[in-house]
Write a protein that holds these residues in place. Structure first.
Motif, short mmCIF file in Angstrom:
data_model
loop_
_atom_site.label_atom_id
_atom_site.label_comp_id
_atom_site.label_asym_id
_atom_site.label_seq_id
_atom_site.Cartn_x
_atom_site.Cartn_y
_atom_site.Cartn_z
N GLU A 31 35.73 26.44 -111.98
CA GLU A 31 37.00 26.58 -111.26
C GLU A 31 36.88 26.35 -109.76
OE1 GLU A 31 39.80 29.52 -113.63
OE2 GLU A 31 37.91 30.50 -113.19
N ILE A 80 32.47 29.99 -110.81
CA ILE A 80 31.96 29.03 -109.83
C ILE A 80 31.57 27.71 -110.48
CG2 ILE A 80 31.15 30.79 -108.19
CD1 ILE A 80 28.30 30.11 -109.18
N LYS A 140 40.05 25.95 -107.59
CA LYS A 140 40.78 27.19 -107.30
C LYS A 140 40.07 27.99 -106.21
CE LYS A 140 43.78 28.07 -111.12
NZ LYS A 140 43.27 27.80 -112.47
N ILE A 141 38.74 28.01 -106.29
CA ILE A 141 37.97 28.73 -105.27
C ILE A 141 38.25 28.13 -103.89
CG2 ILE A 141 35.64 29.29 -104.45
CD1 ILE A 141 34.75 29.29 -107.37
N LYS A 142 38.20 26.79 -103.83
CA LYS A 142 38.38 26.12 -102.54
C LYS A 142 39.75 26.44 -101.93
CE LYS A 142 35.28 22.27 -103.49
NZ LYS A 142 35.21 20.82 -103.80
N CYS A 147 30.83 28.56 -103.40
CA CYS A 147 32.20 28.10 -103.22
C CYS A 147 32.45 26.78 -103.94
CB CYS A 147 32.57 27.99 -101.75
SG CYS A 147 31.68 26.73 -100.87
N ILE A 207 32.67 38.31 -104.53
CA ILE A 207 31.70 37.37 -105.07
C ILE A 207 30.76 38.15 -105.97
CG2 ILE A 207 29.78 35.81 -104.56
CD1 ILE A 207 31.00 35.28 -101.86
N GLU A 223 31.17 34.52 -110.40
CA GLU A 223 32.56 34.37 -110.04
C GLU A 223 32.73 34.54 -108.55
OE1 GLU A 223 34.75 37.19 -112.29
OE2 GLU A 223 34.84 35.89 -114.06
N CYS A 224 33.72 33.82 -108.03
CA CYS A 224 34.10 33.94 -106.64
C CYS A 224 35.59 34.18 -106.65
CB CYS A 224 33.72 32.67 -105.90
SG CYS A 224 34.11 32.72 -104.16
N ASN A 283 41.30 29.19 -102.03
CA ASN A 283 41.42 30.58 -101.58
C ASN A 283 40.30 31.03 -100.66
OD1 ASN A 283 43.84 31.67 -103.08
ND2 ASN A 283 42.71 30.69 -104.72
N VAL A 284 39.45 30.08 -100.31
CA VAL A 284 38.30 30.43 -99.48
C VAL A 284 38.38 29.64 -98.18
CG1 VAL A 284 35.81 30.06 -99.31
CG2 VAL A 284 36.76 31.04 -101.38
N TYR A 318 37.22 33.60 -109.90
CA TYR A 318 37.17 32.26 -110.49
C TYR A 318 35.72 31.90 -110.79
CZ TYR A 318 41.87 31.96 -108.54
OH TYR A 318 43.17 32.20 -108.21
#
Lengths: 376, 316
Positions: free
Chosen positions: B73, B70, B76-78, B53, B7, B64-65, B80-81, B68
């Motif tokens: 995207e 924040i 995409k974050i959701k 997120c 992050i 970025e997270c 992979n988190v 990606y």
């Protein structure tokens, strides 16, 4: 046992403080009596006047005009136009644009002079017996006055003979004037409004209240998938309710279903969607399931009173009719009565479909605007 | 695993109404680390995590997270988190298996049945899959929630006060699990206000009033706070505590078991007070010690005690 006034007082004060903090409940406590008072006091009138009436004039003589003038001065009938054939009159009764069609037979005046006692036909929409009931019972007196007036002057010689003409009332759609035939179809609109709105609002708020909504939204699931996925099962509930309802209405109460099933199906689906959208809108405003229930009940009250379900719509003052017209149940109720009792098809219910679609569009737009805010 | 931060955010800001709940927060979470996110209630921890997120749109800032953006995207974050909220938020009226299966479907996992079976086995709940999740104890609920958001094998775990209201034994088990995941390369960002949990983190950020006050590797935090600390034991510690609290130079007196830890930022002033105390009362044993995380956190919490005046304020 030792009772303490101080402790009792503390509980009392605490309860009042909590009551005041719970704005929603507090507002309901104040609003419900006021709303009821105004609705029952001003809006509801079981003796409606100015009912829309059409005339089929096959004889334009002064005598015929005198009869119509007598009807109009009684205030029960509001002549809104002229039709030229039976078909137009039937259509107007079926789509609800007129409650009465008065048919003056050809050669009416001539027959009166000849002493043939011609018959004026009044076709009444008896699917709502309360609405037309008092007007029909007032007809006798109206006609008597009209007869006296027509028999003055050149026709005075006819006085004293048997009545120069008569009026026969044809109660359409519900000849026995049975209340259940009127109430039962309307009940479907109320039942669906009550359950669909409340269930949707509660189902969504429950998810927020329990914190599961946050977990859901943290997954890749899209809000659209959540909403549609949550709401569709309740559409199914609405289907089941309606099937059970229709079966009961037919088997137990003998309510006919003579109209187009397609028209019913189309209207029914639109109505369900509008109600679900309304429930969704409520869920974006309230915070707890309790409040969702309260808000739903608060909406149901005017729906029952102002939609024309219990009291004739035509009997309400303009402002109450305006509120009533803004509620989806008003239009669905008309639609169901038209289809079930009057044999309406798609064309006859177009006006109700349009009204529901407009209401639905407004609700959807408002709730979408609110929904974005609640996500952030 | 690359060296790009899991992050990395700059100037993250969120305003609710007229309150700035998160105010220009910068944060870098190194990959594979256990990153502790500390701060009092209502300090903006939850809001910050939600922004990182993609659950909330920041009013300012960017970042970025997992590489990606924040802002753009979030989907995409959701994917992979793994995000675990502070309240138990699986469905109490679904069974354990149904909950796990539902979450697996949310992430469109293949071989769902196998994944869920494995999760149940790992949890040691093989035989209890048909039990309603609502009937689990607080500690088990947390472990189930953690397992549910680990099924899709995220590279980053966001845990928002995961052990609030959980008993000490369950908390210890929970942290064992977090360390196991971290060893497997999962980056963990965990918010907490338990000090014993903060100590287990590799990195720490402390936030109050929506502003980040301090951050860095856990070992460097005490030095950054700049406290000097003496340890004292002996009789009548309560009286001693009261007496010391009002002395100039003494900024914090904290009790640890049968000892007091006396701290201040001005080394000389603190030493003077202690010299005086020693002369007055010979029965206490005084000893200079390194300032540790505990003292540093008590100091930070005391200086930024109550945020926004409301317990569980915005976003908490």
């Amino acid at each position: 046992m030792h009772l303490s006034l101080a402790r009792f007082g503390a509980v009392l004060v605490k309860e009042f403080v909590q009551m005041r903090r719970d704005r929603m409940t507090f507002a309901m406590m104040i609003m419900i009596p006021i709303v009821q008072l105004f609705l029952f006091g001003f809006a509801i009138n079981s003796d409606p006047h100015n009912l829309p009436t059409l005339v089929e004039m096959a004889d334009e003589s002064p005598t015929a005009r005198a009869v119509l003038a007598g009807m109009e001065t009684s205030d029960y009938f509001d002549f809104i136009g002229v039709v030229t054939g039976q078909e137009d009159g039937d259509r107007a009764l079926r789509d609800g644009s007129a409650n009465f069609v008065v048919v003056i037979p050809p050669g009416f005046e001539r027959d009166v002079i000849r002493g043939l006692s011609p018959d004026i036909l009044v076709a009444a929409d008896a699917s709502d017996p309360t609405a037309v009931g008092s007007a029909v019972s007032a007809l006798g007196g109206i006609v008597e006055v009209a007869i006296k007036q027509t028999l003055e002057g050149p026709l005075a010689f006819a006085a004293g003979r048997p009545p120069p003409f008569s009026v026969s009332v044809h109660r359409q759609f519900n000849p026995e004037a049975e209340t259940s035939i009127n109430i039962v179809p309307g009940l479907l609109a109320i039942i669906l409004a009550m359950t669909m709105v409340m269930i949707t609002a509660v189902a969504i708020v429950r998810e927020v209240e329990r914190g599961t909504m946050e977990t859901l939204l943290a997954t890749p699931v899209r809000p659209f998938e959540v909403m549609v996925g949550k709401v569709l099962p309740y559409v199914l509930v609405g289907y089941v309710q309606t099937i059970v309802f229709l079966a009961g209405a037919g088997l137990v109460f003998g309510v006919p279903f003579i109209g187009s099933p397609l028209a019913f199906f189309v209207g029914f689906n639109i109505y369900i969607v509008v109600n679900l959208a309304l429930g969704f809108l409520i869920s974006t405003v309230v915070k707890t399931q309790m409040q969702a229930m309260q808000a739903s009940f608060f909406l149901i009250l005017p729906t029952i009173l102002l939609s024309g379900f219990m009291f004739p719509f035509a009997g309400m003052p303009g402002w109450a009719q305006a509120i009533g017209a803004a509620m989806p149940a008003t239009h669905f109720l008309r639609l169901v009565r038209k289809v079930m009792l009057k044999g309406a098809d798609l064309a006859d219910i177009a006006v109700d479909l349009r009204a529901m679609a407009i209401i639905g569009a407004v609700i959807v737009v408002v709730s979408m605007l609110r929904y974005r805010q609640t996500l952030d | 695993m690359t060296d790009t931060p899991a992050i990395s955010v700059r100037g993250l800001t969120k305003v609710f109404g007229d309150k700035t709940v998160v105010d220009a927060v910068d944060m870098d979470v190194p990959p594979g680390a256990i990153y502790g996110f500390l701060g009092p209630n209502g300090s903006g921890k939850t809001t910050t995590i939600r922004m990182m997120c993609g659950l909330l749109t920041p009013d300012g800032g960017a970042g970025e997270c997992l590489g990606y953006d924040i802002l753009t995207e979030a989907p995409k974050i959701k994917e992979n988190v793994g995000y675990m909220t502070q309240k138990f938020s699986l469905y109490g009226d679904l069974t354990i298996r149904e909950n796990l299966d539902f979450m697996a479907r949310m992430y469109r996992l293949k071989n769902r049945r196998k994944v869920v079976d494995k999760t149940l086995t790992d949890l040691g709940l093989e035989g209890r899959g048909d039990q309603l999740a609502g009937t689990l104890s607080g500690g088990w609920k947390q472990r189930l929630a953690l397992a549910a958001c680990m099924q899709h094998q995220p590279r980053l775990l966001l845990l928002d006060e995961p052990t609030a209201g959980v008993d000490p034994k369950a908390r210890r088990d929970f942290w064992d699990e977090i360390r196991r995941l971290s060893k497997r390369g999962v980056t963990v960002l965990v918010s907490t206000h338990y000090m014993d949990e903060a100590i287990q983190c590799d990195f720490i950020a402390y936030i109050a009033y929506g502003r980040k006050l301090i951050d860095g590797p856990a070992a460097e935090i005490p030095a950054k706070v700049g406290l000097h600390t003496w340890r004292v034991d002996g009789p009548d510690l309560t009286e001693l505590e009261d007496a010391l609290a009002s002395r100039p130079g003494v900024e914090q007196v904290a009790r640890f078991g049968a000892q007091l830890h006396v701290s201040g930022t001005d080394e000389a002033a603190l030493a003077a007070v202690i010299a005086e105390e020693k002369k007055k009362n010979g029965t206490h044993r005084w000893q200079k010690k390194d300032t540790e995380l505990e003292e540093a956190f008590i100091y930070l919490m005391a200086t930024a005690a109550d945020n926004f005046g409301a317990p569980g304020g915005p976003g908490e």
